[in-house]
Design an enzyme around this catalytic site. Structure first.
Site, PDB file in Angstrom:
ATOM      1  N   ASP A 181       0.882  -1.176   0.000  1.00  0.00           N
ATOM      2  CA  ASP A 181       0.000   0.000   0.000  1.00  0.00           C
ATOM      3  C   ASP A 181       0.914   1.218   0.000  1.00  0.00           C
ATOM      4  OD1 ASP A 181      -2.204   1.854   0.452  1.00  0.00           O
ATOM      5  OD2 ASP A 181      -3.309   0.149   1.241  1.00  0.00           O
ATOM      6  N   HIS A 258      -3.700   2.639  -4.712  1.00  0.00           N
ATOM      7  CA  HIS A 258      -2.991   2.447  -3.439  1.00  0.00           C
ATOM      8  C   HIS A 258      -1.561   2.009  -3.741  1.00  0.00           C
ATOM      9  CE1 HIS A 258      -6.037   2.938  -0.243  1.00  0.00           C
ATOM     10  NE2 HIS A 258      -6.902   2.578  -1.171  1.00  0.00           N
ATOM     11  N   GLU A 314     -10.720   1.911  -4.352  1.00  0.00           N
ATOM     12  CA  GLU A 314     -10.506   3.347  -4.205  1.00  0.00           C
ATOM     13  C   GLU A 314      -9.579   3.981  -5.241  1.00  0.00           C
ATOM     14  OE1 GLU A 314     -11.287   4.214   0.406  1.00  0.00           O
ATOM     15  OE2 GLU A 314      -9.361   3.226   0.061  1.00  0.00           O
TER      16      GLU A 314
HETATM   17  C1  ACM Z   1     -10.789  -0.548   1.897  1.00  0.00           C
HETATM   18  O1  ACM Z   1     -11.137  -0.383   3.086  1.00  0.00           O
HETATM   19  N1  ACM Z   1     -10.297   0.464   1.207  1.00  0.00           N
HETATM   20  C2  ACM Z   1     -10.912  -1.831   1.236  1.00  0.00           C
END
Ligand code: ACM
Length: 676
Positions: A181, A258, A314
């Site tokens: 991440d 991410h 996201e």
């Molecule tokens: C998440 O909580 N962005 C999967």
């Protein structure tokens, strides 16, 4: 072995006839087993069980590696007899405890392992002298998981082993390892050494400080470097440690977003070509696929898990809209928007994984733009994504934030350590049913199970991690394993108190449920006062996303709870709160106040001051007080303040203005105006 089983069984179970003994009501086991019958007599548990089993040599070796078992040199002296029974459910078992020993029947090695966990848990609970008992047990769901985010704060492999021990004890069987991440890449990839020479290190130990300090990485030999990564040998050790405890480790490699840490060291893989400018891989660039496939090759070689998690959540997709390569990819592939461009990436990666015998799982955003043919959806933004996937014939794992996000606070947030902004109590986790009957059989059977997610932005230390994980992880275990008819929160809560004590004695740091405050005291009873039910004029409108009960909210008598999204808190974005209450007639008042909350992780601020004024005609107001924010409030923590005036005055209209510090921006959240 069958014959031996019959012979020894009678001896081991001697004296264990069914009876009406006023025996213990509960085994203490979490997750609650399916059927329990108590008998007369007690078995004194040995340090190590001398056992006889009709299992393969490999299964026996595995059991001996993870459990206090030693092969009995003489069958007659065995205190544990293990037999295969193919009529039982996968992972299920029957356990019979008599005065002289125990027998286990199971279909597979996992069932034997879980029978042993039940036995060992009872040994702990009954101080080594277990009342004779028969247990028949099997899991409700095949997937019972926990997710550990080790990107935001790295955890040692020894710490991971410790959590695996506890997971195994409670029959959790999936460890979803969030290895990559923005905050750090945590897995050695031979082909791309910069990932662990740079992207695994930050000049800050703490995520929040790093984030506020510019979110930059540094070289591992920088004197300030903090972080870390798992070597391939570390990964093999964790995977093997987990395998012996019947836990599959599912690695997550985030894409297409991410991914700031990757793009910081390989900026050519972003649309801009520059580091620190994007979180998303460029999907128009073939080099992105070359990179991802090369990484996945090394990941696949390390993790035997059928599932590989590819993230998918996201993605802002902002640069894709203007990036010439992404636009060209969309044109050539006939993709109508950036959602379909993401779907193109997911489908292509799925084909790559399927060709290597693996399956793709991703967060529910992978539904957007069309789900890849064989993909499994992990439903986190509520349950809708998982249900939609299941309806269209895909598997789903349920992890909805309101029940399964263990980074949120679990008790009084003014006392608890920092957390994500919302609130998920033990009861909130326990109350979740991942596959209720209302969904219908066809949908239910596509829901593989449930998972608790421990994101770690706000969780720098190991102790804090355990505090957030346990005992809510026990609730995930019971939701995942126990039959709905066996679930009972009060009984579970009593078992949690006992398990928590034992975990503390073993050096874990679970949240101590016996000291729980529970719900917010102010919210337990309705307020009844002069303002209750009176009309409010909104001089600044509340935000449509947080209307609570609309125009009635501020005088409905209901104070908000610990959670800003509980429907009692009303929200204003980048705006003051400016309200005028009409009491209906001029009258004496002695008190006027309004409640606000602060939740820094959601950018919910306290007003820096609140002015309260009074009028007879709604035109000419006299200021009663301007109340400043409590300077003792820790700006990093969730907090509550009622800004109030008290004294003697007369009036009909009460105007309340809560001022947002515009230099910070963010939200204001208020729950109730109180006038007496
Ligand atoms: C998440 O909580 N962005 C999967």
């Amino acid at each position: 072995m069958r014959r031996l089983h019959t012979l020894c069984c009678a001896a081991l179970l001697a004296g264990a006839a069914a009876c009406n003994d006023p025996a213990p009501r509960t085994t203490g086991i979490i997750p609650a087993p399916l059927e329990v019958t108590w008998h007369r007599g007690t078995f004194t548990v040995p340090e190590t069980f001398a056992y006889v089993a009709d299992l393969s040599p490999a299964d026996r070796a595995d059991l001996e590696a993870a459990l206090p078992l030693v092969a009995a040199s003489d069958g007659d002296r065995a205190d544990l007899l293990i037999a295969t029974d193919t009529t039982l459910a996968p992972e299920g078992y029957r356990l019979e405890v008599g005065r002289r020993g125990a027998t286990i029947a199971a279909r597979d090695a996992a069932g034997v392992f879980y029978a042993m966990q039940s036995l060992l848990e009872m040994a702990d609970r009954f101080d080594g002298r277990i009342p004779a008992v028969s247990i028949a047990d099997a899991p409700r769901f095949a997937y019972r998981g926990l997710m550990f985010d080790v990107s935001r704060h790295f955890r040692s492999k020894e710490f991971v082993f410790k959590q695996i021990d506890r997971m195994a004890r409670h029959k959790l069987n999936r460890l979803h390892w969030h290895l990559t991440d923005a905050a750090g890449w945590r897995i050695a990839i031979d082909r791309y050494p910069e990932l662990t020479d740079i992207a695994a290190w930050r000049p800050y130990a703490d995520w929040a400080a790093w984030s506020e300090g510019g979110a930059r990485y540094c070289r591992r030999d920088d004197p300030e470097a903090r972080g870390g990564y798992y070597t391939k040998e570390d990964i093999r050790e964790v995977v093997e440690y987990a395998r012996l405890r019947h836990i599959t480790v599912i690695p997550e490699i985030e894409m297409p977003s991410h991914s700031e840490e990757v793009l910081a060291v390989y900026p050519a893989l972003s649309c801009t070509g520059k580091p620190y400018t994007s979180s998303d891989f460029c999907v128009g660039n073939e080099a992105t696929f070359e990179f991802l496939e090369n990484v996945l090759d090394e990941v696949i070689a390390l993790f035997p898990s059928e599932y590989i998690h590819i993230g998918g959540d996201e993605a802002p997709k902002t640069h894709w809209r203007t990036c010439p390569r992404c636009r060209e990819r969309m044109r050539r592939e006939g993709l109508k928007d950036v959602d379909e461009l993401q779907s193109y990436l997911v489908r292509r990666i799925e084909r790559y994984l399927n060709a290597r015998g693996r399956r793709l799982i991703g967060w529910d955003e992978i539904l957007e733009g069309g789900l890849a043919p064989d993909a499994t959806v992990m439903s986190w933004r509520g349950v809708e994504g998982g249900i939609a996937a299941a309806r269209s014939g895909h598997h789903a794992v349920m992890t909805p934030g309101a029940h399964c996000y263990l980074d949120h606070c679990q008790d009084d947030p003014t006392i608890e350590p920092p957390s994500a902004a919302s609130f998920v109590s033990l009861a909130d986790v326990y109350g979740y049913d991942p596959a209720p009957d209302s969904l219908g059989r066809d949908v239910q059977r596509m829901i593989l199970g449930v998972q608790g997610n421990l994101w770690c932005e706000h969780i720098p230390t190991d102790e804090h991690f355990e505090h957030m994980l346990w005992p809510r992880g026990l609730a995930i275990a019971e939701v995942g394993w126990s039959a709905p008819g066996r679930m009972d929160y009060d009984d579970f809560h009593a078992r949690v108190l006992e398990v928590t004590d034992r975990m503390q004695a073993e050096g874990y740091h679970p949240f101590d449920q016996k000291n729980a405050v529970g719900s917010r005291p102010e919210a337990r009873e309705a307020v009844a006062c002069l303002s209750t039910g009176k009309p409010i004029r909104y001089n600044t409108p509340y935000h449509s996303g947080y209307p609570a009960a609309g125009d009635a909210t501020m005088t409905d008598g209901l104070r908000g709870g610990w959670k800003f999204g509980d429907g009692r808190w009303q929200g204003w974005l980048n705006s003051d709160v400016d309200l005028t209450l009409d009491l209906g007639a001029t009258q004496p008042i002695a008190y006027a106040g309004i409640g606000f909350m602060q939740a820094p992780a959601a950018e919910i601020r306290m007003p820096h001051e609140v002015t309260i004024s009074l009028s007879d005609d709604n035109e000419h107001f006299t200021e009663l007080a301007t109340v400043a924010v409590d300077t003792a409030l820790d700006p990093r923590k969730t907090a509550f303040q009622t800004f109030a005036w008290s004294g003697e005055a007369r009036g009909r209209y009460v105007r309340i203005v809560g001022r947002l510090d515009k230099s910070k921006g963010g939200w204001l959240f208020a729950d109730e105006v109180i006038v007496r």
